[in-house]
Structure formats: structure tokens, C-alpha cells
Design a protein around this motif. Sequence first.
Motif, PDB file in Angstrom:
ATOM      1  N   ILE A  28       0.833  -1.201   0.000  1.00  0.00           N
ATOM      2  CA  ILE A  28       0.000   0.000   0.000  1.00  0.00           C
ATOM      3  C   ILE A  28       0.869   1.253   0.000  1.00  0.00           C
ATOM      4  O   ILE A  28       0.634   2.190  -0.746  1.00  0.00           O
ATOM      5  CB  ILE A  28      -0.953   0.012   1.213  1.00  0.00           C
ATOM      6  CG1 ILE A  28      -1.955  -1.145   1.108  1.00  0.00           C
ATOM      7  CG2 ILE A  28      -1.705   1.340   1.305  1.00  0.00           C
ATOM      8  CD1 ILE A  28      -2.861  -1.289   2.314  1.00  0.00           C
ATOM      9  N   LEU A  29       1.907   1.248   0.849  1.00  0.00           N
ATOM     10  CA  LEU A  29       2.864   2.357   0.894  1.00  0.00           C
ATOM     11  C   LEU A  29       4.162   1.935   0.225  1.00  0.00           C
ATOM     12  O   LEU A  29       4.742   0.904   0.590  1.00  0.00           O
ATOM     13  CB  LEU A  29       3.168   2.761   2.338  1.00  0.00           C
ATOM     14  CG  LEU A  29       2.138   3.538   3.150  1.00  0.00           C
ATOM     15  CD1 LEU A  29       2.709   3.860   4.523  1.00  0.00           C
ATOM     16  CD2 LEU A  29       1.728   4.816   2.438  1.00  0.00           C
ATOM     17  N   ASP A 240       5.901  -2.367   5.125  1.00  0.00           N
ATOM     18  CA  ASP A 240       4.759  -1.472   4.917  1.00  0.00           C
ATOM     19  C   ASP A 240       3.696  -1.776   5.972  1.00  0.00           C
ATOM     20  O   ASP A 240       2.962  -2.756   5.864  1.00  0.00           O
ATOM     21  CB  ASP A 240       4.208  -1.712   3.509  1.00  0.00           C
ATOM     22  CG  ASP A 240       2.916  -0.945   3.223  1.00  0.00           C
ATOM     23  OD1 ASP A 240       2.427  -0.217   4.114  1.00  0.00           O
ATOM     24  OD2 ASP A 240       2.386  -1.089   2.093  1.00  0.00           O
ATOM     25  N   PRO A 241       3.588  -0.961   7.016  1.00  0.00           N
ATOM     26  CA  PRO A 241       2.647  -1.257   8.101  1.00  0.00           C
ATOM     27  C   PRO A 241       1.190  -1.291   7.662  1.00  0.00           C
ATOM     28  O   PRO A 241       0.405  -2.082   8.190  1.00  0.00           O
ATOM     29  CB  PRO A 241       2.896  -0.140   9.124  1.00  0.00           C
ATOM     30  CG  PRO A 241       3.594   0.939   8.359  1.00  0.00           C
ATOM     31  CD  PRO A 241       4.374   0.257   7.290  1.00  0.00           C
ATOM     32  N   LEU A 242       0.814  -0.466   6.708  1.00  0.00           N
ATOM     33  CA  LEU A 242      -0.579  -0.453   6.262  1.00  0.00           C
ATOM     34  C   LEU A 242      -0.931  -1.753   5.534  1.00  0.00           C
ATOM     35  O   LEU A 242      -2.015  -2.311   5.730  1.00  0.00           O
ATOM     36  CB  LEU A 242      -0.842   0.751   5.357  1.00  0.00           C
ATOM     37  CG  LEU A 242      -0.715   2.126   6.016  1.00  0.00           C
ATOM     38  CD1 LEU A 242      -1.049   3.220   5.017  1.00  0.00           C
ATOM     39  CD2 LEU A 242      -1.623   2.234   7.237  1.00  0.00           C
ATOM     40  N   ALA A 243      -0.024  -2.232   4.713  1.00  0.00           N
ATOM     41  CA  ALA A 243      -0.278  -3.472   3.988  1.00  0.00           C
ATOM     42  C   ALA A 243      -0.311  -4.662   4.936  1.00  0.00           C
ATOM     43  O   ALA A 243      -1.164  -5.546   4.813  1.00  0.00           O
ATOM     44  CB  ALA A 243       0.787  -3.677   2.909  1.00  0.00           C
ATOM     45  N   VAL A 244       0.616  -4.689   5.891  1.00  0.00           N
ATOM     46  CA  VAL A 244       0.639  -5.791   6.863  1.00  0.00           C
ATOM     47  C   VAL A 244      -0.642  -5.813   7.668  1.00  0.00           C
ATOM     48  O   VAL A 244      -1.243  -6.871   7.896  1.00  0.00           O
ATOM     49  CB  VAL A 244       1.865  -5.676   7.785  1.00  0.00           C
ATOM     50  CG1 VAL A 244       1.788  -6.716   8.908  1.00  0.00           C
ATOM     51  CG2 VAL A 244       3.154  -5.858   7.001  1.00  0.00           C
ATOM     52  N   TYR A 245      -1.084  -4.636   8.110  1.00  0.00           N
ATOM     53  CA  TYR A 245      -2.342  -4.560   8.865  1.00  0.00           C
ATOM     54  C   TYR A 245      -3.507  -5.058   8.026  1.00  0.00           C
ATOM     55  O   TYR A 245      -4.339  -5.860   8.490  1.00  0.00           O
ATOM     56  CB  TYR A 245      -2.602  -3.124   9.322  1.00  0.00           C
ATOM     57  CG  TYR A 245      -3.947  -2.949  10.001  1.00  0.00           C
ATOM     58  CD1 TYR A 245      -4.089  -3.141  11.373  1.00  0.00           C
ATOM     59  CD2 TYR A 245      -5.085  -2.633   9.260  1.00  0.00           C
ATOM     60  CE1 TYR A 245      -5.334  -3.019  11.986  1.00  0.00           C
ATOM     61  CE2 TYR A 245      -6.323  -2.509   9.861  1.00  0.00           C
ATOM     62  CZ  TYR A 245      -6.447  -2.700  11.221  1.00  0.00           C
ATOM     63  OH  TYR A 245      -7.677  -2.591  11.826  1.00  0.00           O
ATOM     64  N   ARG A 301       9.363   5.097   6.412  1.00  0.00           N
ATOM     65  CA  ARG A 301       8.281   5.084   5.427  1.00  0.00           C
ATOM     66  C   ARG A 301       6.974   5.575   6.040  1.00  0.00           C
ATOM     67  O   ARG A 301       6.278   6.426   5.465  1.00  0.00           O
ATOM     68  CB  ARG A 301       8.102   3.657   4.893  1.00  0.00           C
ATOM     69  CG  ARG A 301       7.073   3.539   3.801  1.00  0.00           C
ATOM     70  CD  ARG A 301       6.877   2.093   3.365  1.00  0.00           C
ATOM     71  NE  ARG A 301       8.103   1.428   2.971  1.00  0.00           N
ATOM     72  CZ  ARG A 301       8.129   0.286   2.298  1.00  0.00           C
ATOM     73  NH1 ARG A 301       7.001  -0.312   1.953  1.00  0.00           N
ATOM     74  NH2 ARG A 301       9.283  -0.272   1.980  1.00  0.00           N
ATOM     75  N   PHE A 302       6.646   5.062   7.214  1.00  0.00           N
ATOM     76  CA  PHE A 302       5.384   5.430   7.859  1.00  0.00           C
ATOM     77  C   PHE A 302       5.437   6.868   8.364  1.00  0.00           C
ATOM     78  O   PHE A 302       4.428   7.583   8.328  1.00  0.00           O
ATOM     79  CB  PHE A 302       5.112   4.465   9.005  1.00  0.00           C
ATOM     80  CG  PHE A 302       3.667   4.369   9.412  1.00  0.00           C
ATOM     81  CD1 PHE A 302       2.654   4.498   8.475  1.00  0.00           C
ATOM     82  CD2 PHE A 302       3.315   4.112  10.726  1.00  0.00           C
ATOM     83  CE1 PHE A 302       1.312   4.392   8.835  1.00  0.00           C
ATOM     84  CE2 PHE A 302       1.985   4.011  11.104  1.00  0.00           C
ATOM     85  CZ  PHE A 302       0.981   4.153  10.163  1.00  0.00           C
TER      86      PHE A 302
END
Length: 347
Positions: A28-29, A240-245, A301-302
Motif C-alpha cells: 500500500i505504501l 509497509d505497516p498499512l499493507a501488513v495490517y 516510510r510510515f
Amino acid sequence: MASKTKKTVVDVKEQFKAVADQFELVQILNEKGEVVNPDLMPDLTDEQLVELMTRMVWTRVLDQRSISLNRQGRLGFYAPTAGQEASQLASHYALTKADYVLPGYRDVPQMIWHGLPLTKAFLFSRGHFVGNQFADDLNVLSPQIIIGAQIVQAAGVALGLKKRKKDAVVITYTGDGGSSQGDFYEGMNFAGAYKAPAIFVVQNNMFAISTPREKQSAAATLAQKAVAAGIPGVQVDGMDPLAVYAVTKFARDRAVAGDGPTLIETMTYRYGPHTLSGDDPTRYRTKELDGEWELKDPIVRFRTFLEAKGLWNEEKENAVIEQAKEEIKTSIKEADATPKQKSIRSS
């Protein structure tokens, strides 16, 4: 008369390609903190985004201080976590307190954010029995030292949740090396057969201690190992924290709906050694590879993403850093004040 070309039983190349093509990396990011897949953006409030970043920064400080404490002789066994914050904490952030966490030895941060007091985490590192005494309402098992053994345990716990009709799941973590263990296949196969509510996370940091990923398995991805167990597999950008979430939330929703387990492969990197027990990553990793992955740092990145939204700044980050340092200082003092274990000799 022209001879006919004999047809092969299996077009091996086409078969392998057909399998591998189903496991495209979810992102996502990108590395610049830009949203490249808005359709997959998770439904997180601004406050939740800030909380996730807070946990990641706090955990990076914990890693730095733990390495220092280990070198001072004030901690025992320790496996560094820097670089894997998105893989660990964003996946955990998709859970509820009712869910069970079955960690490997690198997964102490998830235990802490699930409710384990930091003092007990330090005592666990020292091998003190108090570090394994958990509150009754803390749904966590002790970190598994035997590679992959937590996978079989997770299948059993998940089946227990299903039989008790609990609205909860089990998440368990291992590394890429763990995916080569027999327990890995057995646990996934069992959970798949009984549609047990489990999430199997393989944190692919490219090296099982010192063995490169490509020497561990001929499979193009580790996510595709789910196919043999009859369960879905997903490969996600683990930086990528958003993709992992988003991927973990998808897996949890499936599990509580009764659709069974999911295998998630997070593509990540540990910046430090495998453990502080003598491992030297410079012997098997190049400076070029380290530099390549430093550009993918999940916190950088975040941070870029949140700053662009006006949700994060240097002042907020410094406040989290100072808070983490104070909490670590207090907890290590509490660990120091815990009565020493006494040896018991049999008569």
C-alpha cells in the motif's frame, strides 16, 4: 511421414509459473511513503494511525536499549527486532485482546503490546521463572525457542477456540527458516483440515540465521506453501505497516467467520544479527544488501506518510522516545529488584 511431438505428462515450467503468479506482493505504501494501492487502504482513524506509529517507534527504542543492556550483562538471550516493526506490530494491531499470540523468540514486542509487563519481558530474557508467569487474562504463550514448534501449538489452540465457539483467533510467528521445519507443515495441514481459526505469519527476513532464503527452499515464495495445506497464502511487503495490517485483518476476518486459517509471508529484514549470542551478519550479508533494505525502513516510510497527513512531527516522535526510555529504565530496575532464583539440590 513427420513424427508427432510427444506430449509431456506435466508442463513443469508452466505449473510452477501458474502457482507463483498467484502470489504477487501486496503493498500500500511504497518506499517513499506514497500510497500506491488506495483500494486496499485499511479503515484506520487518524488516532489509530498515530498509535501504530507510536508503538513502532517505542519498540525501536526498546530494541536499542535491549542491545545495550545485553552488552552490559544486564539481559540474557536477546534477538534484535529493528527492521521488523511493521511485520510484528502492524500484524498484532489487527488483533483483539481475546486473540491468542504464540510467539517465536524474536516476537517479544507483540507480547508486550498484548499486555505483558515489560519487567517480565526482561526477566524472561534472563531466564528467570517469573518472566514466564502470566496473568490469567493474558492470552499469550511463552516464546518458543524450538524453531517452528509454535506452529503445531497454534493449530491446537485454534481448534480449542473453535470447539468452544470463541470469537477469537490464534496468531503465530516464525521466520523463513521455520517454514522449512516439519512442524510448520504439520501445523498448517491440521489447521486447514479442521478450518481452525489460525493465522500463520512467516517473517521472511531472508536469512535463517546465516542461510540465505534461496538455499532453504526451491519454492518461488513461502506464501505458496499454503497451497499444499489447502489454505490461502498471501505475500505482503513486511516493511509497509498499512499493507501488513490490511492483510492480517483480512486473515482474522476469514478465521472468525469460520473460513479457516491463512498463511502470511511478510517480506522484511532484520537490521541486526540473528541474536546477540555470537552471530555476525557481516559474514553472510553484504553492505550493499544492508543499504538496500535501510531505504525500506518501516518507521521512515510510515513517518513520511503521517507527516504528509499532518499527523506526526519531530516533537511527537521525541516525546515517544523519551517516554520509552523512562519506561525501560523503570522496568529494568524492577527486574533488578526481583529476588534471585535459588538452585534446589536433590538429596
